[in-house]
Design a protein around this motif. Structure first.
Motif, PDB file in Angstrom:
ATOM      1  N   PHE A 108       0.851  -1.187   0.000  1.00  0.00           N
ATOM      2  CA  PHE A 108       0.000   0.000   0.000  1.00  0.00           C
ATOM      3  C   PHE A 108       0.883   1.232   0.000  1.00  0.00           C
ATOM      4  CE2 PHE A 108       0.374  -2.048   4.125  1.00  0.00           C
ATOM      5  CZ  PHE A 108       0.915  -1.065   4.931  1.00  0.00           C
ATOM      6  N   HIS A 109       0.324   2.348  -0.466  1.00  0.00           N
ATOM      7  CA  HIS A 109       1.056   3.612  -0.548  1.00  0.00           C
ATOM      8  C   HIS A 109       0.289   4.684   0.208  1.00  0.00           C
ATOM      9  CE1 HIS A 109       3.011   1.818  -4.110  1.00  0.00           C
ATOM     10  NE2 HIS A 109       1.811   1.593  -4.574  1.00  0.00           N
ATOM     11  N   TRP A 110       1.020   5.715   0.642  1.00  0.00           N
ATOM     12  CA  TRP A 110       0.390   6.830   1.340  1.00  0.00           C
ATOM     13  C   TRP A 110       1.207   8.085   1.080  1.00  0.00           C
ATOM     14  CZ3 TRP A 110       0.209   7.084   7.407  1.00  0.00           C
ATOM     15  CH2 TRP A 110      -0.624   8.143   7.808  1.00  0.00           C
ATOM     16  N   ALA A 111       0.541   9.135   0.630  1.00  0.00           N
ATOM     17  CA  ALA A 111       1.192  10.438   0.466  1.00  0.00           C
ATOM     18  C   ALA A 111       1.135  11.153   1.817  1.00  0.00           C
ATOM     19  CB  ALA A 111       0.501  11.240  -0.633  1.00  0.00           C
ATOM     20  N   LYS A 112       1.817  10.582   2.774  1.00  0.00           N
ATOM     21  CA  LYS A 112       1.738  10.975   4.183  1.00  0.00           C
ATOM     22  C   LYS A 112       2.218  12.401   4.439  1.00  0.00           C
ATOM     23  CE  LYS A 112       3.355   9.274   8.692  1.00  0.00           C
ATOM     24  NZ  LYS A 112       4.123   8.192   9.335  1.00  0.00           N
ATOM     25  N   SER A 113       3.301  12.804   3.795  1.00  0.00           N
ATOM     26  CA  SER A 113       3.883  14.112   4.096  1.00  0.00           C
ATOM     27  C   SER A 113       3.733  15.114   2.958  1.00  0.00           C
ATOM     28  CB  SER A 113       5.362  13.962   4.451  1.00  0.00           C
ATOM     29  OG  SER A 113       6.083  13.471   3.337  1.00  0.00           O
ATOM     30  N   GLY A 114       2.952  14.776   1.946  1.00  0.00           N
ATOM     31  CA  GLY A 114       2.753  15.671   0.806  1.00  0.00           C
ATOM     32  C   GLY A 114       2.763  14.896  -0.495  1.00  0.00           C
ATOM     33  N   GLU A 115       2.546  15.616  -1.578  1.00  0.00           N
ATOM     34  CA  GLU A 115       2.515  14.993  -2.901  1.00  0.00           C
ATOM     35  C   GLU A 115       3.831  14.273  -3.196  1.00  0.00           C
ATOM     36  OE1 GLU A 115       1.024  16.946  -6.751  1.00  0.00           O
ATOM     37  OE2 GLU A 115       3.217  17.089  -6.918  1.00  0.00           O
ATOM     38  N   TYR A 116       3.723  13.132  -3.865  1.00  0.00           N
ATOM     39  CA  TYR A 116       4.924  12.448  -4.354  1.00  0.00           C
ATOM     40  C   TYR A 116       4.730  12.065  -5.807  1.00  0.00           C
ATOM     41  CZ  TYR A 116       2.568   7.886  -3.764  1.00  0.00           C
ATOM     42  OH  TYR A 116       1.693   6.818  -3.851  1.00  0.00           O
ATOM     43  N   ILE A 117       5.840  11.888  -6.498  1.00  0.00           N
ATOM     44  CA  ILE A 117       5.843  11.354  -7.861  1.00  0.00           C
ATOM     45  C   ILE A 117       6.839  10.207  -7.885  1.00  0.00           C
ATOM     46  CG2 ILE A 117       6.365  11.783 -10.292  1.00  0.00           C
ATOM     47  CD1 ILE A 117       5.573  14.717  -9.836  1.00  0.00           C
ATOM     48  N   THR A 118       6.374   9.058  -8.353  1.00  0.00           N
ATOM     49  CA  THR A 118       7.258   7.915  -8.564  1.00  0.00           C
ATOM     50  C   THR A 118       7.249   7.563 -10.045  1.00  0.00           C
ATOM     51  OG1 THR A 118       5.479   6.326  -8.125  1.00  0.00           O
ATOM     52  CG2 THR A 118       6.916   6.890  -6.271  1.00  0.00           C
ATOM     53  N   GLN A 119       8.335   6.946 -10.471  1.00  0.00           N
ATOM     54  CA  GLN A 119       8.438   6.424 -11.824  1.00  0.00           C
ATOM     55  C   GLN A 119       8.508   4.908 -11.719  1.00  0.00           C
ATOM     56  OE1 GLN A 119      10.588   8.673 -14.862  1.00  0.00           O
ATOM     57  NE2 GLN A 119      12.042   6.987 -14.839  1.00  0.00           N
ATOM     58  N   VAL A 120       7.653   4.238 -12.473  1.00  0.00           N
ATOM     59  CA  VAL A 120       7.570   2.786 -12.428  1.00  0.00           C
ATOM     60  C   VAL A 120       8.048   2.221 -13.759  1.00  0.00           C
ATOM     61  CG1 VAL A 120       6.030   0.802 -12.128  1.00  0.00           C
ATOM     62  CG2 VAL A 120       5.577   2.929 -10.876  1.00  0.00           C
ATOM     63  N   THR A 121       8.986   1.285 -13.695  1.00  0.00           N
ATOM     64  CA  THR A 121       9.474   0.584 -14.875  1.00  0.00           C
ATOM     65  C   THR A 121       9.161  -0.887 -14.694  1.00  0.00           C
ATOM     66  OG1 THR A 121      11.282   2.182 -15.034  1.00  0.00           O
ATOM     67  CG2 THR A 121      11.500   0.135 -16.305  1.00  0.00           C
ATOM     68  N   ALA A 122       8.561  -1.498 -15.712  1.00  0.00           N
ATOM     69  CA  ALA A 122       8.158  -2.906 -15.603  1.00  0.00           C
ATOM     70  C   ALA A 122       7.930  -3.486 -16.991  1.00  0.00           C
ATOM     71  CB  ALA A 122       6.886  -3.027 -14.757  1.00  0.00           C
ATOM     72  N   ILE A 123       7.702  -4.785 -17.016  1.00  0.00           N
ATOM     73  CA  ILE A 123       7.319  -5.496 -18.237  1.00  0.00           C
ATOM     74  C   ILE A 123       5.819  -5.771 -18.135  1.00  0.00           C
ATOM     75  CG2 ILE A 123       7.665  -7.557 -19.665  1.00  0.00           C
ATOM     76  CD1 ILE A 123      10.180  -5.800 -19.456  1.00  0.00           C
ATOM     77  N   GLY A 124       5.057  -5.212 -19.065  1.00  0.00           N
ATOM     78  CA  GLY A 124       3.595  -5.327 -19.037  1.00  0.00           C
ATOM     79  C   GLY A 124       3.107  -6.658 -19.546  1.00  0.00           C
ATOM     80  N   PRO A 125       1.798  -6.816 -19.448  1.00  0.00           N
ATOM     81  CA  PRO A 125       0.842  -5.764 -19.175  1.00  0.00           C
ATOM     82  C   PRO A 125       0.739  -5.399 -17.693  1.00  0.00           C
ATOM     83  CG  PRO A 125      -0.324  -7.812 -19.632  1.00  0.00           C
ATOM     84  CD  PRO A 125       1.140  -8.073 -19.848  1.00  0.00           C
ATOM     85  N   LEU A 126       0.454  -4.108 -17.459  1.00  0.00           N
ATOM     86  CA  LEU A 126       0.256  -3.586 -16.118  1.00  0.00           C
ATOM     87  C   LEU A 126      -1.022  -4.196 -15.535  1.00  0.00           C
ATOM     88  CD1 LEU A 126       0.383   0.162 -15.106  1.00  0.00           C
ATOM     89  CD2 LEU A 126      -1.527  -1.257 -14.426  1.00  0.00           C
ATOM     90  N   GLY A 127      -0.934  -4.602 -14.280  1.00  0.00           N
ATOM     91  CA  GLY A 127      -2.113  -5.082 -13.574  1.00  0.00           C
ATOM     92  C   GLY A 127      -2.155  -4.479 -12.186  1.00  0.00           C
ATOM     93  N   LEU A 128      -3.356  -4.269 -11.661  1.00  0.00           N
ATOM     94  CA  LEU A 128      -3.520  -3.744 -10.314  1.00  0.00           C
ATOM     95  C   LEU A 128      -4.803  -4.336  -9.742  1.00  0.00           C
ATOM     96  CD1 LEU A 128      -3.055  -0.061  -9.195  1.00  0.00           C
ATOM     97  CD2 LEU A 128      -4.723  -1.565  -8.167  1.00  0.00           C
ATOM     98  N   GLU A 129      -4.656  -5.113  -8.693  1.00  0.00           N
ATOM     99  CA  GLU A 129      -5.808  -5.782  -8.073  1.00  0.00           C
ATOM    100  C   GLU A 129      -5.825  -5.448  -6.588  1.00  0.00           C
ATOM    101  OE1 GLU A 129      -9.237  -7.493  -8.561  1.00  0.00           O
ATOM    102  OE2 GLU A 129      -7.815  -7.527 -10.222  1.00  0.00           O
ATOM    103  N   TYR A 130      -6.893  -4.780  -6.156  1.00  0.00           N
ATOM    104  CA  TYR A 130      -7.043  -4.473  -4.724  1.00  0.00           C
ATOM    105  C   TYR A 130      -7.421  -5.732  -3.969  1.00  0.00           C
ATOM    106  CZ  TYR A 130      -6.690   0.474  -5.737  1.00  0.00           C
ATOM    107  OH  TYR A 130      -6.221   1.709  -6.137  1.00  0.00           O
ATOM    108  N   LEU A 131      -6.863  -5.885  -2.764  1.00  0.00           N
ATOM    109  CA  LEU A 131      -7.165  -7.067  -1.958  1.00  0.00           C
ATOM    110  C   LEU A 131      -8.611  -7.036  -1.472  1.00  0.00           C
ATOM    111  CD1 LEU A 131      -3.848  -7.463   0.054  1.00  0.00           C
ATOM    112  CD2 LEU A 131      -4.486  -8.409  -2.159  1.00  0.00           C
ATOM    113  N   ASP A 132      -9.114  -5.851  -1.154  1.00  0.00           N
ATOM    114  CA  ASP A 132     -10.517  -5.683  -0.779  1.00  0.00           C
ATOM    115  C   ASP A 132     -11.207  -4.998  -1.957  1.00  0.00           C
ATOM    116  OD1 ASP A 132     -13.005  -4.852   0.123  1.00  0.00           O
ATOM    117  OD2 ASP A 132     -12.255  -4.187   2.079  1.00  0.00           O
ATOM    118  N   PRO A 133     -12.092  -5.702  -2.659  1.00  0.00           N
ATOM    119  CA  PRO A 133     -12.733  -5.106  -3.838  1.00  0.00           C
ATOM    120  C   PRO A 133     -13.419  -3.773  -3.558  1.00  0.00           C
ATOM    121  CG  PRO A 133     -13.188  -7.458  -3.740  1.00  0.00           C
ATOM    122  CD  PRO A 133     -12.508  -7.088  -2.451  1.00  0.00           C
TER     123      PRO A 133
END
Length: 142
Positions: A108-133
């Protein structure tokens, strides 16, 4: 050695910070943004995206099928591992930090102290599945 290139990447090109095209992403909270820099995340192959999350926003526990490399571009990136959100279990990573996240790792992620920007590098396809729908913005209003 044969090198596979992302679609449309056969010629030199560059992207300046002011040319990054931020857009809403259905799997993110409404105020978060995603920018595709390289490749096509929905297809097999190398991709690179940036993720911008405003102050206070949380991305609840989820997994990605693909291995990912995160680079913190700006702000402080707070990430925690586990099946439930626990603000006391996040680690803070400053700009320049690199985080390697194996596919299938609940986090999990949290912008706890202010806005953040991350760069993600990966081999797709991208997937994102929440544990709690019920945490999935794509299911809101359904």
């Amino acid at each position: 050695m044969v090198q596979a290139r992302p679609t449309g990447q056969s010629a030199f090109r560059f992207i300046l910070p002011e040319d990054v095209n931020w857009k809403p992403f259905p799997a993110f909270p409404p105020s978060a943004r995603l920018a595709v820099l390289v490749g096509e995340p929905s297809e097999p192959g190398l991709y690179m995206v940036r993720v911008k999350v405003p102050a206070g926003v949380k991305l609840m526990p989820h997994t990605h099928p693909e291995d990912r490399i995160y680079t913190v571009i700006s702000g402080v990136f707070y990430i925690g591992l586990g099946n439930r959100f626990d603000g006391d279990q996040v680690n803070a990573y400053p700009p320049g930090a690199v985080i390697v996240l194996p596919g299938g790792t609940p986090h999990f992620h949290w912008a706890k102290s202010g806005e953040y920007i991350t760069q993600v590098t990966a081999i797709g396809p991208l997937g994102l599945e929440y544990l709690d729908p019920s945490d999935d913005p794509r299911r809101q209003g359904h």
